[in-house]
Write an enzyme that holds these catalytic residues in place. Sequence first.
Site, PDB file in Angstrom:
ATOM      1  N   HIS A  50      47.472  39.580  49.261  1.00  0.00           N
ATOM      2  CA  HIS A  50      46.306  38.736  48.955  1.00  0.00           C
ATOM      3  C   HIS A  50      46.737  37.448  50.093  1.00  0.00           C
ATOM      4  CE1 HIS A  50      47.766  39.007  44.835  1.00  0.00           C
ATOM      5  NE2 HIS A  50      46.998  40.299  44.751  1.00  0.00           N
ATOM      6  N   ASP A  86      51.572  38.021  52.358  1.00  0.00           N
ATOM      7  CA  ASP A  86      51.713  38.351  51.407  1.00  0.00           C
ATOM      8  C   ASP A  86      50.736  39.703  51.013  1.00  0.00           C
ATOM      9  OD1 ASP A  86      51.851  36.245  48.005  1.00  0.00           O
ATOM     10  OD2 ASP A  86      49.964  38.150  48.270  1.00  0.00           O
ATOM     11  N   HIS A 143      46.849  30.006  48.583  1.00  0.00           N
ATOM     12  CA  HIS A 143      45.422  30.329  47.749  1.00  0.00           C
ATOM     13  C   HIS A 143      44.714  28.870  47.871  1.00  0.00           C
ATOM     14  CE1 HIS A 143      45.452  34.607  47.542  1.00  0.00           C
ATOM     15  NE2 HIS A 143      46.436  34.473  46.886  1.00  0.00           N
ATOM     16  N   ASP A 164      54.611  40.389  47.147  1.00  0.00           N
ATOM     17  CA  ASP A 164      53.509  41.621  45.771  1.00  0.00           C
ATOM     18  C   ASP A 164      53.285  42.839  46.994  1.00  0.00           C
ATOM     19  OD1 ASP A 164      52.372  39.854  47.768  1.00  0.00           O
ATOM     20  OD2 ASP A 164      51.358  38.780  46.041  1.00  0.00           O
TER      21      ASP A 164
END
Length: 450
Positions: free
Chosen positions: A268, A266, A229, A353
């Site tokens: 996200h 991931d 990120h 995740d």
Amino acid sequence: MEVLGIKEGGEGNLLLVQNHICKWQNHPRFGSGARIPGHGCILKHIRSSKSYSSKSFGASISCSTGVDKDFFLPPISQLAEAKMIYSVAPAMGHNKESHPESHFRVPAIVSALEKMQLTPKFRGSEIIELQNFRPASVDDVASVHARAYVSGLEKAMDQAVEQGIIFIDGSGPTYATATTFQESLIAAGAGISLVDSVVMSQSKTLVAASKVRQEPPIGFALIRPPGHHAVPKGPMGFCVFGNVAIAARYAQRVHGLKRVLIIDFDVHHGNGTNDAFYDDPDIFFLSTHQDGSYPGTGKMDQIGNGNGEGATLNLPLPAGSGDMAMRTVFDEVILPCAQRFQPDIILASAGYDGHVLDPLASLQFTTGTYYMLAANIKQLAKDLCRGRCVFFLEGGYNLDSLSYSVADSFRAFLGEPSLAPEFDNPSILYEEPSTKIKQAVQRVKFLHSL
């Protein structure tokens, strides 16, 4: 240039990291049963009777900014026989009470690896833990991030020393402690050193000496803080430096590996990696993530810009997507993209995740899903780029599902059967939204002419 007393290529780097390692060694011990408060686990539990102190994570650090000076490779005989190599950088001082991206994460993984006998202690020459690695240099980090951001962390760290924990400004607030800057350099350096090891294991000298290895060991960086990120101008969403992005630029600059494929699974969207290479035709960034999840980026029509148009592929998956969805995505999207791109190395942003038990998302991947991904990406690297591949730990916040899934990834790298049936509970899964999944896959295939 000097940042936090670290001079590029100078002794300050070594002294700072040595001081940090001392802090690791003074950290309280953690058992393998450490958990995130408030989140139970429906998996069958594996518990270790052994506790792990921070001494387990010490590393000897060299400070060369290149592999031609004092980079420490494992012995030639070990590289010739190893099937995988991993590094550990747990950032024990980077911790905020009850935060999901906690300092329990990497120790939980290492504990599971020990319990499941997936370490050099039990596997001998098959597995290497990289003991010697240098922190990333300022130049390494600045290949992705603005120097103003890197140098600006000095003031932030001064504040962290005084206040204990602060929030550092960027595109999204990220917390920091007094050791965050150093530990973020170590995390990025651990990944860089795995790239060195994987690539150098194929050097003519080693190949001639061993006369055995045709493909390098696959690498896995068990590191935090995570990185995907972190945008070029600053931190975001638990991430300080873009570990995978820094390694990609390093592979190009130091090893001449021009074409880099980054696979981000991931839950996200890896918006920082996306932004770093949005105009670059030589780095193909492919992200699968949950539609509508943090940070809200990664729309399907974000495909790159200018010369980089077509070298970014974003595939948001509907909530409830699981093993069937990811198998379809690999076969119909990841595989043809990789075959067309023909990478020189594959880097994976390995987020765990998306697991059905993870508290921060709504996908329903299983331990078996991650075994499949690890095995297939390994084979992809073998087929397309002489086996050169490094995984980088990103998310994963249920300590049980995280540690078991990483351990099963190790088994995939070793070519051993999955133990997912011992951990996963099929009764908690529900029907995947197959129509929405099919529509998403077909649309991204159309956009990228797959």
